[in-house]
Structures are given as C-alpha cells and as structure tokens.
Design a protein around this motif. Sequence first.
Motif, PDB file in Angstrom:
ATOM      1  N   HIS A  23      63.655  98.188   1.186  1.00  0.00           N
ATOM      2  CA  HIS A  23      62.796  97.608   2.236  1.00  0.00           C
ATOM      3  C   HIS A  23      61.322  97.828   1.939  1.00  0.00           C
ATOM      4  CE1 HIS A  23      66.319  96.576   4.494  1.00  0.00           C
ATOM      5  NE2 HIS A  23      66.763  97.814   4.349  1.00  0.00           N
ATOM      6  N   GLU A  24      60.985  98.922   1.291  1.00  0.00           N
ATOM      7  CA  GLU A  24      59.584  99.200   0.961  1.00  0.00           C
ATOM      8  C   GLU A  24      59.025  98.168   0.000  1.00  0.00           C
ATOM      9  OE1 GLU A  24      59.169 103.219  -0.393  1.00  0.00           O
ATOM     10  OE2 GLU A  24      60.186 104.015   1.368  1.00  0.00           O
ATOM     11  N   ASP A  25      59.781  97.821  -1.048  1.00  0.00           N
ATOM     12  CA  ASP A  25      59.310  96.816  -2.011  1.00  0.00           C
ATOM     13  C   ASP A  25      59.070  95.482  -1.311  1.00  0.00           C
ATOM     14  OD1 ASP A  25      59.294  98.461  -4.196  1.00  0.00           O
ATOM     15  OD2 ASP A  25      60.841  97.369  -5.303  1.00  0.00           O
ATOM     16  N   LYS A  60      66.656 103.576  -0.630  1.00  0.00           N
ATOM     17  CA  LYS A  60      65.467 103.914   0.156  1.00  0.00           C
ATOM     18  C   LYS A  60      64.252 103.058  -0.208  1.00  0.00           C
ATOM     19  CE  LYS A  60      63.983 107.809  -2.679  1.00  0.00           C
ATOM     20  NZ  LYS A  60      63.683 109.238  -2.677  1.00  0.00           N
ATOM     21  N   PHE A  61      64.298 102.367  -1.346  1.00  0.00           N
ATOM     22  CA  PHE A  61      63.159 101.554  -1.776  1.00  0.00           C
ATOM     23  C   PHE A  61      63.312 100.062  -1.497  1.00  0.00           C
ATOM     24  CE2 PHE A  61      63.616 105.066  -4.910  1.00  0.00           C
ATOM     25  CZ  PHE A  61      62.557 105.824  -4.454  1.00  0.00           C
ATOM     26  N   ASP A 102      55.786  95.520   0.818  1.00  0.00           N
ATOM     27  CA  ASP A 102      54.480  95.681   0.136  1.00  0.00           C
ATOM     28  C   ASP A 102      53.833  94.395  -0.215  1.00  0.00           C
ATOM     29  OD1 ASP A 102      54.259  98.364   0.328  1.00  0.00           O
ATOM     30  OD2 ASP A 102      55.140  98.781  -1.630  1.00  0.00           O
TER      31      ASP A 102
END
Length: 136
Positions: A131-133, A128-129, A136
């Motif tokens: 794509h977020e990293d 879940k992280f 950012d």
Amino acid sequence: MGLVVRNHLGLVMATSAQRMVASDSPQAAEAITVLRGIELAIDTGLVSAVIESDALGVVNQIKSRGPNASDIGIVVDDIVSRFSVLAGRSVDHVSRKANFVAHTLSRMALTIAEDRYWMEDYPPCVEKFIHEDYLD
C-alpha cells in the motif's frame, strides 16, 4: 528482478521474483525487467498499463519511440512493440522509494532456485510495502 502488476485501481494483479543472468549494464537489467513486466501484464489479461521504473534513462528511451542505437536498443524496441498492444499505456519515472516492492522482490530473487509468480497475490515479505508504494 522483481515485478509488480497492478490494475487501474492499484490492486495487485501479479507479482514475480525472477532470476536474471548477471548483466554488466544496470540499464540493460532495468530494461529487461520492464520488458518482463509488460509480458506479465499481458499474461494476466490486463488491457491497459502504466509502466513505472526508477531507471530514468530507460524510461526516457522508451518514451522517445524513435530508432534506438544504444546498447539496450533492441530491448527497448521489444518493449515498445509489446507495449503497443495495450490500451491506455504510459511509461513513468518514479523515485526509488516508490518502488520498494519491486526492489524487495529483486532481493528475494537472489535467494531462490526457480522463478516465482503470484497471481492476484504477493509474498509475505512485501505485504507491508504494497500500500505504501501505491500511495507514494
């Protein structure tokens, strides 16, 4: 330590959760992690790399490229030497929140008996992280 290797498109090429002998110096641990990340990037066949770390002091020492007499100088010298074989290289400081995949992998490393590597993949705990990293 936790490592994420991405290609120029941001796609995950490799991830790793590795055990590390405890260090009295957080900077030493961060520098060793950067070194292992470069080694993993080279092992995956990447010819270009951007190193991102939330350890500003380590990033600044790598960027200085001069003689380094600090307590992590020998590790920084190894980083600069190994990094020099990669084209299109840069070293950037990122905020801790933009480095959540690596931190999650680091926490995972505390629970494993052997170092773990994923090629062109990652463990479910960071899915879940991923794509977020990158965003950012």
